[in-house]
Design an enzyme around this catalytic site. Structure first.
Site, PDB file in Angstrom:
ATOM      1  NE  ARG A 100     134.494 -29.784  75.379  1.00 56.24           N
ATOM      2  CZ  ARG A 100     133.788 -29.896  74.286  1.00 56.24           C
ATOM      3  NH1 ARG A 100     132.889 -30.841  74.181  1.00 56.24           N
ATOM      4  NH2 ARG A 100     133.978 -29.074  73.292  1.00 56.24           N
ATOM      5  CG  ASP A 258     140.354 -20.337  74.310  1.00 54.86           C
ATOM      6  OD1 ASP A 258     140.176 -19.289  73.675  1.00 54.86           O
ATOM      7  OD2 ASP A 258     139.510 -21.236  74.381  1.00 54.86           O
TER       8      ASP A 258
HETATM    9  P1  AMP Z   1     136.226 -24.556  72.914  1.00 54.80           P
HETATM   10  O1  AMP Z   1     135.351 -23.597  72.224  1.00 54.80           O
HETATM   11  O2  AMP Z   1     135.862 -26.009  72.682  1.00 54.80           O
HETATM   12  O3  AMP Z   1     137.667 -24.315  72.654  1.00 54.80           O
HETATM   13  O4  AMP Z   1     135.985 -24.354  74.468  1.00 54.80           O
HETATM   14  C1  AMP Z   1     136.117 -23.121  75.123  1.00 54.80           C
HETATM   15  C2  AMP Z   1     136.057 -23.332  76.605  1.00 54.80           C
HETATM   16  O5  AMP Z   1     134.811 -23.930  76.969  1.00 54.80           O
HETATM   17  C3  AMP Z   1     137.125 -24.235  77.183  1.00 54.80           C
HETATM   18  O6  AMP Z   1     137.445 -23.763  78.442  1.00 54.80           O
HETATM   19  C4  AMP Z   1     136.424 -25.564  77.261  1.00 54.80           C
HETATM   20  O7  AMP Z   1     136.996 -26.424  78.222  1.00 54.80           O
HETATM   21  C5  AMP Z   1     135.025 -25.143  77.662  1.00 54.80           C
HETATM   22  N1  AMP Z   1     133.998 -26.116  77.262  1.00 54.80           N
HETATM   23  C6  AMP Z   1     133.539 -26.368  76.018  1.00 54.80           C
HETATM   24  N2  AMP Z   1     132.587 -27.316  76.045  1.00 54.80           N
HETATM   25  C7  AMP Z   1     132.444 -27.683  77.345  1.00 54.80           C
HETATM   26  C8  AMP Z   1     131.608 -28.617  78.039  1.00 54.80           C
HETATM   27  N3  AMP Z   1     130.711 -29.380  77.403  1.00 54.80           N
HETATM   28  N4  AMP Z   1     131.754 -28.715  79.377  1.00 54.80           N
HETATM   29  C9  AMP Z   1     132.636 -27.960  80.029  1.00 54.80           C
HETATM   30  N5  AMP Z   1     133.437 -27.066  79.457  1.00 54.80           N
HETATM   31  C10 AMP Z   1     133.340 -26.919  78.131  1.00 54.80           C
HETATM   32 MG    MG Z   2     139.316 -24.943  73.160  1.00 58.85          MG
END
Ligand code: AMP
Ligand code: MG
Length: 491
Positions: A100, A258
């Protein structure tokens, strides 16, 4: 509505390029941000804009609103979403990527090139089940926290603005969409390296490592083994980052590989928290059942993550021993950096033998008494060996344990210039941190379209060591309801 393809001048004189795009299509997908319906300003960091060399007035223009919400593309921008993988909660998660986030491009600034990224700007090929959006509450938290950590002198990605929209977004309930516009020299993560390594794409892995070395770690190029030198340099920055987090009482909450910046920046603010009462085992992420990312585990988790990075870089090294040797300095650098930070908090301009014991007993005392971490340190600035300081003492349910500690501390500072000590402490013990309940207050007001609370907090958090008379309430203990705030990965 203007379309994303309308090319317009984004702040006069700004040249947009995208050096990451030079790596080639294995690394990203080019795409347009999804338009954000009827965007409006929620928060703007003029300090961040100044550092990017953006003209002061530009941030007030409708053009800025259109560009920074992804609704119009500046000329030269080649928006893209990058691919990465990672270990999440200790398990290999496979391919992730900018699900996103969309990189608009980079601009040249006095501090070198800075990438501008939109978070919440729609679906990408890496969105998996996600909707590509971010909700208002988490965007406000990321915006304020980024600027707060920068104000504290902690390496972090910056946030230029939050832009809201009344477009509905479904989470546990229906919320509204927002975009945080972030900047950093690079958003490359450990997970980018893991991605190409696990795919056995060693040519791409080398290309990525060379890109990072040439742009951000040029000294590594001179080393006998540049990739081992890179691993060591990243470990050094990460050790420094962990020391700053631990010293200020910051919990990240989701230290997946990540979410680890190759530049040693704090990145991806989710369920983060600044400690209220000092609890070494505090877990701020409501989704973290095992407490993997508890406050006191962060330095070891960072090492675990560096180990994953080392593993990913192995194909570029001579042998495993080389990677292990590159990681070794972390084990001494982190405690040294933490000791230096804690000495500064105690007002000790130089460390002496025995200071480590004093630091440890301070942590034990705070833990045993569950003392408010930020308030303790700020009040301690006014402590003197002669008079002690009742306001600090009053923080301790067990006053006697404080008195014993105060004797030890008084002895250590007896030959120190008390004025200089107080000055050093006031520069190292913030009065204002973004506690969870403050974030909640800003969010509640913003949901009612009152953005003044965000502005006030931004002013305080960007200069957190200043007194800011008239704003004592923002430096106070958390209210009782703060204990019931539950922040999860939902964002
Ligand atoms: P995060 O936990 O925010 O670091 O996200 C982990 C993964 O999930 C990353 O690849 C983000 O881009 C993806 N991600 C988190 N929220 C969303 C969302 N609402 N739509 C698409 N991808 C998401
Ligand atoms: Mg992230």
């Amino acid at each position: 509505m203007t379309t994303a393809t309308d090319a317009i001048p984004a702040a006069p004189g700004l040249k947009w390029v995208n050096s990451l795009a030079g790596l080639g299509p294995d690394f990203y997908t080019e795409l347009q941000p999804a338009p954000l319906p009827s965007p409006y300003w929620v928060g703007r960091s003029r300090a961040a804009a100044r550092e990017l060399g953006l003209e002061e007035h530009w941030l007030d223009s409708s053009e800025a609103l259109a560009v920074l919400s992804g609704n119009r593309l500046p000329p030269g921008a080649r928006p893209l979403a990058s691919v990465y993988s990672g270990h999440q909660f200790g398990m290999w998660a496979g391919q992730l990527g900018d699900g996103r986030a969309i990189l608009l491009g980079e601009i040249e600034t006095a501090r070198g090139p800075q990438e501008i990224q939109l978070k919440g700007s729609g679906r990408t090929p890496y969105s998996r089940m996600g909707d590509g959006r971010a909700v208002l509450r988490s965007s406000i938290r990321e915006f304020l926290a980024s600027e707060a950590l920068h104000g504290l002198g902690i390496p972090t990605t910056r946030a230029l603005c939050v832009i809201g929209s009344d477009a509905p977004v479904r989470r546990e309930e229906i919320e509204t969409a927002a975009i945080v516009t972030r900047s950093a020299p690079s958003f490359i993560r450990f997970g980018h390296f893991e991605h190409f390594s696990y795919q056995n794409q060693h040519i791409q892995l080398k290309k990525l490592a060379d890109y990072v070395i040439d742009r951000f770690y040029p000294a590594c190029r001179e080393a006998r083994q540049p990739y081992a030198a890179l691993l060591e340099a990243v470990s050094e920055r990460t050790a420094h980052l962990m020391a700053t987090w631990q010293a200020v009482g910051f919990c990240h909450g989701v230290m997946n590989t990540d979410n680890m910046s190759i530049l040693g920046l704090t990145i991806d603010y989710g369920p983060f928290q600044f400690l209220d009462a000092f609890d070494p085992g505090h877990v701020c992420n409501h989704s973290d059942d095992q407490g993997r990312y508890a406050y006191n585990k962060q330095p070891n988790i960072a090492y675990w993550n560096l180990f994953c990075l080392g593993q990913a870089l192995l194909p570029l090294m001579d042998d495993q021993a080389q990677a292990l040797a590159a990681l070794e300095p972390y084990k001494t650098l982190f405690p040294q950096a933490l000791e230096a930070r804690m000495c500064a908090k105690l007002g000790l301009s130089e460390a002496r033998p025995g200071d480590q014991l004093l630091i440890e007993s301070t942590f034990s005392l705070l833990a045993a008494n569950r003392v408010d971490y930020t308030i303790f340190w700020r009040r301690l600035c006014n402590f003197t060996p002669q008079t002690g300081h009742e306001p600090v003492r009053d923080l301790f349910p067990d006053r006697e344990s404080f008195d014993i500690w105060a004797l030890q501390y008084s002895e250590r500072i007896s030959n120190v210039d008390q004025g200089l000590r107080a000055d050093l402490m006031l520069e190292n013990n913030p009065k204002f941190v973004l506690r969870n309940h403050l974030g909640e207050e800003a969010i509640r007001a913003a949901k009612l379209k009152d953005f003044s609370v965000i502005n006030t907090m931004l002013t305080l958090l960007q200069a957190p060591f200043d007194e800011h008379p008239g704003h004592a309430g923002y430096a106070d203990f958390p209210p009782d309801w703060a204990a019931s705030i539950e922040i999860s990965c939902s964002s």
